[in-house]
Design an enzyme around this catalytic site. Sequence first.
Site, PDB file in Angstrom:
ATOM      1  N   SER A  99     -64.536 106.023  41.049  1.00  0.00           N
ATOM      2  CA  SER A  99     -63.761 106.163  39.812  1.00  0.00           C
ATOM      3  C   SER A  99     -63.701 107.603  39.300  1.00  0.00           C
ATOM      4  O   SER A  99     -62.745 107.968  38.622  1.00  0.00           O
ATOM      5  CB  SER A  99     -64.355 105.263  38.719  1.00  0.00           C
ATOM      6  OG  SER A  99     -65.726 105.568  38.513  1.00  0.00           O
ATOM      7  N   ASP A 108     -66.998 104.983  27.256  1.00  0.00           N
ATOM      8  CA  ASP A 108     -68.075 104.302  27.982  1.00  0.00           C
ATOM      9  C   ASP A 108     -69.253 105.221  28.297  1.00  0.00           C
ATOM     10  O   ASP A 108     -70.314 104.756  28.717  1.00  0.00           O
ATOM     11  CB  ASP A 108     -67.547 103.658  29.271  1.00  0.00           C
ATOM     12  CG  ASP A 108     -66.980 104.668  30.270  1.00  0.00           C
ATOM     13  OD1 ASP A 108     -67.149 105.881  30.092  1.00  0.00           O
ATOM     14  OD2 ASP A 108     -66.358 104.207  31.256  1.00  0.00           O
TER      15      ASP A 108
END
Length: 193
Positions: free
Chosen positions: A24, A167
């Site tokens: 990611s 996050d």
Amino acid sequence: MFVVSTMFISTSSYAATILILGDSLSAGYGMSEEQGWVQLLRDQYPEHDIINGSVSGETTAGGLRRLPSLLTSSEIELVVVELGGNDGLRGFPPNQLKSNLTKIINLSQDSGANVLLTEIMVPPNYGPRYTKMFNDVYHDLADDFDIPLAPFFMMEIAANPDLMQRDGIHPNQDAQPKITQWMQPWIIDALKK
């Protein structure tokens, strides 16, 4: 403070094909692909064919499974391996990480490509012993294969909340040019090996 080199990097005179095999952090999680650091690198070096073979959530085992088809899709000159973060977050054994990365490097080199390994560091959730064993894998492989090891590009970014998504794990859009600047000299230098 995030410091990047402002030195002019000259590219080679030929068009190279570069494969970014990552997770990611290189797939541009949480933003469009056009905003990610790999696309920004493409914009800077239009003469090179930069293939983003990164998938969010990818482990070294997943990257290893996908690599053969990626290598046969084009004649790859350089494979940039940015994998291992998800292995660490899941607490996978460092020897499994090393085995998978070893196979990835061997497959890449056997295809005729140079390899640039990027260091990955994990949060200290599993204790200092695991963290050290995990990090040592990257340094050991760079030494064993005599390949370059780019320092972890998230080190200073992760410490700056303004460069992170909510996050607390993934870099945001503002961080992407910094990652490009960080990786650029390593990638261009690895092409010359």
